[in-house]
Design a protein around this motif. Structure first.
Motif, PDB file in Angstrom:
ATOM      1  N   ASP A  23       0.834  -1.203   0.000  1.00 32.94           N
ATOM      2  CA  ASP A  23       0.000   0.000   0.000  1.00 32.94           C
ATOM      3  C   ASP A  23       0.869   1.253   0.000  1.00 32.94           C
ATOM      4  O   ASP A  23       2.086   1.168   0.107  1.00 32.94           O
ATOM      5  N   ASN A  24       0.211   2.411  -0.078  1.00 32.40           N
ATOM      6  CA  ASN A  24       0.988   3.652   0.033  1.00 32.40           C
ATOM      7  C   ASN A  24       1.265   3.948   1.515  1.00 32.40           C
ATOM      8  O   ASN A  24       0.676   3.349   2.403  1.00 32.40           O
ATOM      9  N   TRP A  25       2.164   4.890   1.760  1.00 37.50           N
ATOM     10  CA  TRP A  25       2.627   5.115   3.136  1.00 37.50           C
ATOM     11  C   TRP A  25       1.507   5.559   4.073  1.00 37.50           C
ATOM     12  O   TRP A  25       1.490   5.207   5.255  1.00 37.50           O
ATOM     13  N   GLU A  26       0.528   6.326   3.535  1.00 39.90           N
ATOM     14  CA  GLU A  26      -0.551   6.819   4.400  1.00 39.90           C
ATOM     15  C   GLU A  26      -1.383   5.671   4.948  1.00 39.90           C
ATOM     16  O   GLU A  26      -1.675   5.603   6.138  1.00 39.90           O
ATOM     17  N   ARG A  27      -1.762   4.760   4.042  1.00 37.57           N
ATOM     18  CA  ARG A  27      -2.605   3.642   4.480  1.00 37.57           C
ATOM     19  C   ARG A  27      -1.816   2.673   5.363  1.00 37.57           C
ATOM     20  O   ARG A  27      -2.365   2.096   6.299  1.00 37.57           O
ATOM     21  N   LEU A  28      -0.526   2.525   5.062  1.00 39.58           N
ATOM     22  CA  LEU A  28       0.300   1.653   5.910  1.00 39.58           C
ATOM     23  C   LEU A  28       0.358   2.226   7.327  1.00 39.58           C
ATOM     24  O   LEU A  28       0.240   1.500   8.312  1.00 39.58           O
ATOM     25  N   GLY A  29       0.516   3.553   7.426  1.00 38.14           N
ATOM     26  CA  GLY A  29       0.569   4.215   8.729  1.00 38.14           C
ATOM     27  C   GLY A  29      -0.723   4.005   9.508  1.00 38.14           C
ATOM     28  O   GLY A  29      -0.696   3.704  10.698  1.00 38.14           O
ATOM     29  N   ARG A  30      -1.850   4.154   8.792  1.00 43.30           N
ATOM     30  CA  ARG A  30      -3.154   3.970   9.456  1.00 43.30           C
ATOM     31  C   ARG A  30      -3.301   2.530   9.957  1.00 43.30           C
ATOM     32  O   ARG A  30      -3.763   2.282  11.065  1.00 43.30           O
ATOM     33  N   SER A  31      -2.888   1.571   9.115  1.00 42.01           N
ATOM     34  CA  SER A  31      -3.006   0.158   9.501  1.00 42.01           C
ATOM     35  C   SER A  31      -2.107  -0.154  10.691  1.00 42.01           C
ATOM     36  O   SER A  31      -2.464  -0.958  11.550  1.00 42.01           O
ATOM     37  N   LEU A  32      -0.946   0.493  10.748  1.00 39.63           N
ATOM     38  CA  LEU A  32      -0.048   0.289  11.893  1.00 39.63           C
ATOM     39  C   LEU A  32      -0.692   0.799  13.170  1.00 39.63           C
ATOM     40  O   LEU A  32      -0.691   0.110  14.191  1.00 39.63           O
ATOM     41  N   ILE A  33      -1.269   1.990  13.105  1.00 38.73           N
ATOM     42  CA  ILE A  33      -1.894   2.581  14.290  1.00 38.73           C
ATOM     43  C   ILE A  33      -3.067   1.727  14.758  1.00 38.73           C
ATOM     44  O   ILE A  33      -3.281   1.536  15.942  1.00 38.73           O
ATOM     45  N   ARG A  34      -3.814   1.173  13.790  1.00 37.87           N
ATOM     46  CA  ARG A  34      -4.969   0.334  14.156  1.00 37.87           C
ATOM     47  C   ARG A  34      -4.533  -1.075  14.583  1.00 37.87           C
ATOM     48  O   ARG A  34      -5.392  -1.931  14.806  1.00 37.87           O
TER      49      ARG A  34
END
Length: 307
Positions: free
Chosen positions: A127-138
């Motif tokens: 995925d792109n970095w934004e969605r990866l970041g969101r998935s990490l936080i979740r």
DNA sequence: GACAAACTCGGACCCCAGCG
DNA sequence: CGCTGGGGTCCGAGTTTGTC
């Protein structure tokens, strides 16, 4: 309240239908419906607006969903971690990566890891970095391999840098530029560029080299395979990680280009890959093992299977 | 407007685990 | 072993939606 009810609520939210939600959970619709009702009764409020066809969550439902995601994911992580503490032969590993490290590092690491631990199901989110970041936080991902520049100012994340991977300029075989003995950056700007999304610093450097106020590629594409196809069919020049186009270079389908006055510090995409994880969060044994494998392959430059 | 299909809900009943 | 409660299925009623 139990995890099953929360799973049902998540399924209802995902499928927006009692019938489809029940199907997904492998129970009949009345049982599914009753479970949601029991949860509502226990919490003393409506969680779903049944007057609307889309069955949207009520404000209370949104709060419950938010917690439900964390609790269900947490339970999954707990089972994973306990299972993997005994032996690395069961459970799941969820991690993510951006387009650049997907070219060779991550596939090689997954191949080596899965050979060593065939019982562990590996789920890779590209995925792109934004969605990866969101998935990490979740907490949907244990870690991600991505461009560290997007995460470096956020204390939420822990960054473990990988070896620098400089990008290369390339063109198709038979490109007019290849007949010249020596190339300068003026030659570079004589043709349109096809690149991944370039970081602002790189754009600034290219702009100053070209004498323009701002520099923008003609084609921006995060999929390196697509980028290569585009460059092979046109006179465009491309930028990509060397690993991703190595085979094309070896087969003579693409040619790497060197420009005599190109600054050596030009930052090309893929140069800042790192392992991104959550700060203050203990990684599951399988995640730790995958990171060790990634670091080993990153250092040696070759997959243990191939090299 | 009539009709069919899909959906949600409630009642009746069954199964099973836990408990005394 | 019998009781109890939770969670399941089956069935039917009521409502909504789409089609003719």
């Amino acid at each position: 309240m139990d995890l099953k009810q929360l799973r049902y609520l998540l399924a209802l939210n995902e499928h927006r239908s009692f019938v489809r939600g029940a199907d997904a959970m492998n129970i009949t619709q009345p049982a599914f419906s009753r479970s949601i009702q029991n949860l509502e009764q226990e919490l003393g409020c409506q969680l779903v607006d049944r007057r609307q066809k889309e069955l949207p969550p009520t404000p209370e439902g949104q709060v419950v969903l938010q917690h439900a995601r964390l609790l269900v994911q947490g339970a999954r992580n707990l089972v994973n971690e306990v299972t993997q503490l005994k032996r690395l032969d069961a459970g799941e590993l969820h991690f993510g990566c951006g387009p650049a490290p997907l070219q060779s590092l991550v596939p090689d690491a997954v191949a080596a890891f899965s050979t060593a631990h065939p019982g562990i199901l590996v789920r890779l989110q590209v995925d792109n970095w934004e969605r990866l970041g969101r998935s990490l936080i979740r907490e949907e991902l244990e870690f991600a391999v991505a461009d560290s520049r997007h995460f470096s100012n956020d204390p939420t994340f822990n960054i473990q840098p990988l070896k620098r991977r400089d990008g290369v300029f390339f063109c198709r075989a038979g490109h007019p530029l290849l007949s010249k003995e020596s190339l300068s950056t003026n030659d570079l700007f004589a043709y349109p560029l096809a690149t991944p999304l370039l970081p602002p610093a790189t754009r600034k450097q290219l702009a100053s080299l070209s004498g323009l106020v701002d520099f923008s590629s003609t084609v921006q594409c995060e999929d390196q395979a697509a980028l290569v196809r585009i460059v092979r069919q046109t006179d465009m020049l491309g930028i990509a990680g060397e690993e991703g186009i190595r085979e094309h270079l070896q087969q003579g389908l693409l040619q790497a280009l060197t420009f005599r006055n190109m600054p050596s510090n030009l930052e090309t995409r893929g140069a800042h890959c790192a392992i991104i994880s959550r700060n203050g969060y203990r990684l599951a044994p399988a995640a730790q093992e995958m990171i060790t494998t990634l670091l080993r392959i990153d250092q040696t430059g070759t997959s243990p299977l191939i090299g």
